[in-house]
Enzyme design. Structure first.
Site, PDB file in Angstrom:
ATOM      1  N   LYS A 112      34.581  29.346  41.559  1.00 20.65           N
ATOM      2  CA  LYS A 112      35.575  30.014  42.399  1.00 20.65           C
ATOM      3  C   LYS A 112      35.173  29.913  43.875  1.00 20.65           C
ATOM      4  O   LYS A 112      33.975  29.954  44.201  1.00 20.65           O
ATOM      5  CB  LYS A 112      35.666  31.475  41.953  1.00 20.65           C
ATOM      6  CG  LYS A 112      36.787  32.304  42.552  1.00 20.65           C
ATOM      7  CD  LYS A 112      36.782  33.685  41.895  1.00 20.65           C
ATOM      8  CE  LYS A 112      37.862  34.613  42.441  1.00 20.65           C
ATOM      9  NZ  LYS A 112      37.827  35.931  41.761  1.00 20.65           N
ATOM     10  N   SER A 193      42.016  37.612  39.886  1.00 18.83           N
ATOM     11  CA  SER A 193      42.074  36.700  41.016  1.00 18.83           C
ATOM     12  C   SER A 193      41.409  35.345  40.770  1.00 18.83           C
ATOM     13  O   SER A 193      41.528  34.443  41.597  1.00 18.83           O
ATOM     14  CB  SER A 193      41.393  37.369  42.222  1.00 18.83           C
ATOM     15  OG  SER A 193      39.997  37.556  41.995  1.00 18.83           O
ATOM     16  N   THR A 214      36.096  42.047  39.843  1.00 21.66           N
ATOM     17  CA  THR A 214      35.910  43.399  40.365  1.00 21.66           C
ATOM     18  C   THR A 214      36.737  44.393  39.556  1.00 21.66           C
ATOM     19  O   THR A 214      36.218  45.400  39.092  1.00 21.66           O
ATOM     20  CB  THR A 214      36.304  43.473  41.849  1.00 21.66           C
ATOM     21  OG1 THR A 214      35.602  42.476  42.584  1.00 21.66           O
ATOM     22  CG2 THR A 214      35.989  44.846  42.423  1.00 21.66           C
ATOM     23  N   GLY A 216      39.101  43.134  37.031  1.00 22.66           N
ATOM     24  CA  GLY A 216      39.760  42.384  35.969  1.00 22.66           C
ATOM     25  C   GLY A 216      39.984  40.925  36.306  1.00 22.66           C
ATOM     26  O   GLY A 216      40.716  40.223  35.600  1.00 22.66           O
ATOM     27  N   SER A 217      39.331  40.429  37.350  1.00 22.78           N
ATOM     28  CA  SER A 217      39.648  39.104  37.883  1.00 22.78           C
ATOM     29  C   SER A 217      39.161  37.932  37.056  1.00 22.78           C
ATOM     30  O   SER A 217      39.543  36.790  37.316  1.00 22.78           O
ATOM     31  CB  SER A 217      39.102  38.972  39.310  1.00 22.78           C
ATOM     32  OG  SER A 217      39.829  39.779  40.198  1.00 22.78           O
TER      33      SER A 217
END
Length: 553
Positions: A112, A193, A214, A216-217
């Site tokens: 990411k 995210s 953080t 549910g990302s």
């Protein structure tokens, strides 16, 4: 503006040529079977390289070609590593000399774009504000991946700033990367995210990917992209070198096609790191997660179903697609040897604390203002001159054409965060404690203790992730089902995305006790192997890359 223009050179490299008439023919053993990169596991890729069927260079070239094929459709990757082929060639030479760096030797990985890499790639959290900034070193997780032989292939797109800037911004959108789309329905919502990481894993743009989580990302985009995702206990994996949101809830986790690959990656990246004091509180021994991969791991286990957790979310509870499939998953779990306690209600829900008293708003706001300044202070160079949250807010206003386009122009969360007064605030300290109490003490731990359960299962859609993330407890998504063709595609975000829509996946979450990730992973693996629901559907044609290893060899 000239700084941005100068830095915005083409970063997503074009795919290498797929073949050359002058290239010498390679001897390939007759018994070689080349894996399909859409579903290939790390074990298949490693075994193929070890057997001489293909090389790390072949893998890198194939994955780069696959990215080039579909990235205009999916916007899953922000940029690729210009040195990836060279790194792969050196790893091939090492293998030929009998040197194997680790279990990911020659395996391409996408991370990411908020995970730092000290190479020619950027680390920007999707924002032009950090374009060209220089990190002091690899993020700890990247360092561990490289030590295990992995090739960092590129940076995955994401919800900009890990979806912490303002309400109403679409999932998977960043100024640098554009709008990530779901590979199971055109312009389908990805959730976030770690959107690009999940999309890339789903259609085989790398062997494995990393995301950050953080609130549910990792789990949310894994849910909607039909992949396996792990949000580990906060403290197992170092966050050092990762663009922060909240030190109380941030973590890093793998997103992969198969649970065994996620177990391997988690095994590699876990462990203490003096640059992240949260990891210094972990148990003395880091689990060998791969040892827990047992297809019979559910036999004799008790599974709790705290239905009121997701009953709080009417969308999930009343969804005629998810509800029946979730209920059938309980039958599948029982058939795999588990005892189901249903319902097994969570005390913090019965006490009226969850979700009413969850207090992440002030915690996130206070943490972000402090943590982002600390991160920016640690960078070696920032061409745009941003040094704190106030600078970032002003940068976006000054570059509104890039950072605040129509439909993506909300900075309300940042404005709230910038008004906070620091971590000594008594209300902030109370909220930190209250979230842990609601999620862990009176939540997950209380439920497991009350009913004598080994794990909790819930649909991944809805509020499931919140209870785990505020608790700091492990949660893992396993592919479960798909919206049927009879579902009408619902336009959201002013018609730019769709959810729900036919074919979009949804998953099953396994939750467990703090530090008990290994046992939870074993149960999730047993369910995955016993059902293999990932194979029940396929990405739509335009989102499916066609390049295979044979095309580049």
């Amino acid at each position: 503006m000239r700084v941005i223009a100068a830095l915005s050179l083409l970063l997503l490299g074009s795919a290498p040529a797929l073949g050359s008439a002058a290239a010498p023919k390679r001897h390939i053993p007759r018994d070689c079977v080349l894996p399909d990169l859409y579903d290939a596991s790390v074990k298949e890729l490693s075994n193929g390289m070890e057997a001489g069927c293909f090389t790390a260079v072949d893998l890198v070239k194939a994955y780069l070609a696959r990215i080039s094929e579909v990235n205009e459709e999916l916007h899953a990757v922000i940029e690729t590593n210009p040195d990836a082929v060279e790194i792969a060639a050196q790893l091939d030479k090492d293998r030929a000399a009998g040197i194997i760096w680790g279990p990911l030797h020659g395996i391409p990985v996408l991370v990411k774009d908020n995970i730092g890499t000290a190479d020619k790639m950027n680390t920007t959290a999707g924002s032009y504000a950090l374009l060209g900034s220089i990190v002091p070193r690899d993020a700890h997780v990247v360092k561990k991946l490289r030590e295990a032989g992995a090739i960092i292939l590129g940076k995955a797109n994401l919800s900009e700033w890990a979806y912490y800037r303002g309400n109403g911004i679409s999932n998977g959108w960043s100024a640098r990367g554009g709008q990530t789309s779901n590979p199971y329905y055109p312009k389908g919502d990805t959730w976030g995210s770690s959107s690009g990481s999940a999309v890339a894993a789903a259609v085989g743009l790398a062997a494995v990917t990393l995301g950050s989580d953080t609130g549910g990302s990792v789990i949310c985009p894994s849910d909607r992209q039909n992949v396996f995702g792990i949000r580990p206990t906060t403290g197992w994996v170092s966050r050092a070198g990762v663009v922060p949101l909240s030190e109380h809830q941030d973590t890093v986790g793998p997103i992969t096609r198969w649970a065994a690959d996620a177990a391997l990656v988690l095994e590699i990246i876990s462990g203490p790191d003096y640059r992240d004091n949260y990891t210094l509180a972990q148990p003395d021994v880091v689990p060998r997660y791969t040892y827990y991969l047992d297809e019979k791991a559910l036999v004799g286990k008790k599974i709790c179903v705290p239905r009121k957790v997701f009953n709080q979310d009417n969308v999930t509870h009343n969804d005629p697609s998810i509800g029946p499939v979730f209920n059938h998953s309980l039958v599948e779990l029982a058939n795999l040897g588990a005892t189901i306690i249903d319902p097994a209600e969570m005390p913090s829900v019965l006490d009226g604390l969850y979700p009413t008293n969850v207090s992440t708003g002030l915690v996130f706001a206070t943490d972000f203002k402090v943590d982002i300044k600390n991160y920016l202070d640690g960078l070696l160079s920032i061409p745009t001159g941003v040094h704190d949250l106030g600078d970032l807010i002003e940068f976006n206003i000054a570059h509104a054409d890039l950072e605040l386009p129509p439909l993506q122009n909300n900075q309300a969360s940042w404005l709230t965060a910038n008004a906070t007064t620091g971590m000594a605030n008594s209300t902030y300290l109370r909220d930190v404690w209250l979230d842990y109490y609601i999620g862990r003490t009176d939540g997950i731990h209380a439920t497991l203790d009350k009913y004598g359960c080994d794990a909790i299962v819930l649909p991944s859609e809805g509020r499931t992730t919140t209870i785990a993330t505020i608790a700091g407890c492990p949660i893992m998504n396993v592919p479960l089902g798909y919206y049927p063709d009879t579902v009408n595609a619902t336009a959201i975000h002013n018609g730019t995305q769709f959810f729900p829509a036919p074919g979009i996946p949804f998953g099953l979450s396994f939750l467990g006790r703090q530090w008990d990730d290994a046992n939870v992973l074993g149960m999730a693996y047993a369910y995955e192997q016993g059902t293999k629901h990932r194979l029940d559907n396929h990405a739509y044609d335009k989102a499916t890359p066609k390049t295979q290893l044979a095309d580049v060899m």
